[in-house]
Design a protein around this motif. Structure first.
Motif, mmCIF file in Angstrom:
data_model
loop_
_atom_site.group_PDB
_atom_site.id
_atom_site.type_symbol
_atom_site.label_atom_id
_atom_site.label_comp_id
_atom_site.label_asym_id
_atom_site.label_seq_id
_atom_site.Cartn_x
_atom_site.Cartn_y
_atom_site.Cartn_z
ATOM 1 N N ARG A 176 -11.152 51.321 3.765
ATOM 2 C CA ARG A 176 -12.582 51.582 3.905
ATOM 3 C C ARG A 176 -13.332 51.572 2.571
ATOM 4 O O ARG A 176 -14.450 52.076 2.482
ATOM 5 N N GLU A 207 -12.993 44.283 4.933
ATOM 6 C CA GLU A 207 -13.960 43.845 5.950
ATOM 7 C C GLU A 207 -13.689 42.415 6.403
ATOM 8 O O GLU A 207 -13.796 42.085 7.584
ATOM 9 N N TYR A 208 -13.321 41.558 5.456
ATOM 10 C CA TYR A 208 -13.083 40.146 5.767
ATOM 11 C C TYR A 208 -11.601 39.822 5.964
ATOM 12 O O TYR A 208 -11.239 38.660 6.123
ATOM 13 N N LYS A 231 -15.386 47.633 0.003
ATOM 14 C CA LYS A 231 -14.983 47.327 1.374
ATOM 15 C C LYS A 231 -14.829 45.842 1.679
ATOM 16 O O LYS A 231 -14.461 45.476 2.792
#
Length: 404
Positions: A374, A194-195, A190
């Protein structure tokens, strides 16, 4: 150079050619290594290469190559795989292969004078035989005939029988003349998503240490056996699982992980105390000292729980690879290429194993990760956008242009 729109259309076209192969009623795909379905994937890859007038060939273990040059010159090898886990996703492995085809087409259109070969390796996943990276491992001699000769597929066919039927060779000639190896792959985690980072430049690939653990207690009547007279193998297994998780958490700072992914409980009857439990243990990390520490502490936990609960533990190592480092030179250059293209990047380790592991002793090797939705992988919901594949391919192509 083709336009971005044309490139995305090409990726859509080649991805679509693979899409239905091995599709199942659950929404995923099952493309087991050295199966007829994997054969279909390799046949399609070969067809796509020939459609663009590239050279194609198959090596002694069934790996398929598409190339712009098949002379004896040193060449850049771009590789990944086309097999999947049972009911897996469509991007793991395939993303790297179709990115390689796009890079070959760019090199042809730009008249780039550099030898490039794109490889689709056989049986990268361990799903069919319980052993991973067979195709790449055999040709690099990271695996030997003795390592695989006893393997049997899910359908009961031995790998020897399969190789004989296909006229493959379990002791192939070692691959030669590779200048550098590069692999694009979905992250299977992820972090990039996520970033909001477009590519990952891989620093290390974690080494797995895998074990089977059999716990012997006593199967007795669940109503007639007092609590203080039990030898419950499942309770002992539960305590061990939680202890292994604790040991793994203590190694977070060294980026190691511990997992019990398989539990087989016997006799698995409601009114019988479990008498035998079998566990599958997966320990991974990029630091050998950390892995050694985990295994040492795991053995201490086994001894303590065995004595406390009066049950017997039988631990067997099922296989291991040491962590491997990617080329620092190639990492540096890939970072420069990402900056030049204004594609955001992050240096990161790979927790999963890849075909790239097999090549690090032969030549400088590098990996480029792209985000996946995800972090889902080995699952029918696995997804990565074609735009992400395009971005990763651009970074690798920019790198290749800089090597002329």
């Amino acid at each position: 150079m083709t336009s971005k729109r044309e490139d995305i259309q090409y990726l859509e076209y080649v991805f679509g050619k693979f899409y239905d192969i091995g599709a199942n009623s659950y929404g995923g795909v099952t493309r087991l290594g050295y199966s007829k379905v994997e054969d279909e994937m390799h046949d399609m890859f070969k067809y796509l290469g020939e459609e663009e007038n590239f050279y194609t060939y198959i090596d002694e273990v069934g790996n398929t190559y598409v190339a712009n040059d098949i002379s004896d010159k040193e060449y850049y090898l771009l590789g990944s795989h086309l097999d999947s886990v049972v009911n897996g996703g469509r991007y793991d492995g395939v993303a790297g292969v179709i990115a390689g085809l796009l890079i070959l087409s760019w090199a042809k259109n730009d008249k780039l004078d550099i030898p490039i070969r794109v490889a689709a390796f056989r049986c990268e996943e361990s799903s069919n035989f319980g052993k991973c990276t067979i195709g790449s491992g055999l040709i690099t001699k990271e695996l030997t005939k003795d390592d695989v000769r006893g393997l049997v597929s899910k359908t009961g066919k031995s790998i020897i029988e399969i190789f004989n039927n296909k006229e493959y060779n379990l002791n192939p000639k070692k691959i030669e003349n590779i200048k550098q190896y590069l692999e694009l792959h979905i992250e299977q985690g992820k972090v990039l998503e996520e970033y909001d980072i477009k590519v990952g430049i891989v620093s290390d690939i974690a080494g797995p240490r895998r074990f089977s653990l059999c716990i012997h207690g006593e199967a007795e009547h669940s109503g007639a056996t007092p609590m203080d007279m039990r030898q419950d193998a499942l309770c002992a297994a539960s305590e061990f699982i939680l202890e292994l998780e604790r040991i793994g958490r203590e190694e977070i700072y060294r980026k190691s992980v511990t997992t019990v992914g398989v539990i087989s409980n016997g006799p698995n009857v409601l009114n019988v105390i479990p008498g035998e439990v079998n566990l599958g243990i997966d320990i991974r990390g990029i630091d050998i000292e950390s892995l050694d520490s985990i295994v040492e502490n795991m053995n201490i936990a086994i001894k303590d729980i065995s004595q406390k609960r009066d049950v017997k533990f039988f631990l067997q190592e099922e296989g291991s690879f040491d962590p491997v480092k990617m080329s620092s030179y190639m990492q540096k250059k890939l970072i420069e290429c990402s900056d030049k293209l204004k594609i955001s990047h992050k240096i990161m380790p790979s927790g999963a194993g890849h075909d790239a592991m097999a090549f690090t002793k032969l030549c400088d090797s590098a990996m480029v990760f792209i985000p996946c939705y995800r972090g889902i992988s080995h699952n029918k919901s696995e997804f990565s956008s074609l735009l992400s594949i395009y971005d990763g391919a651009r970074v690798i192509y920019e790198y290749l242009k800089g090597e002329i």
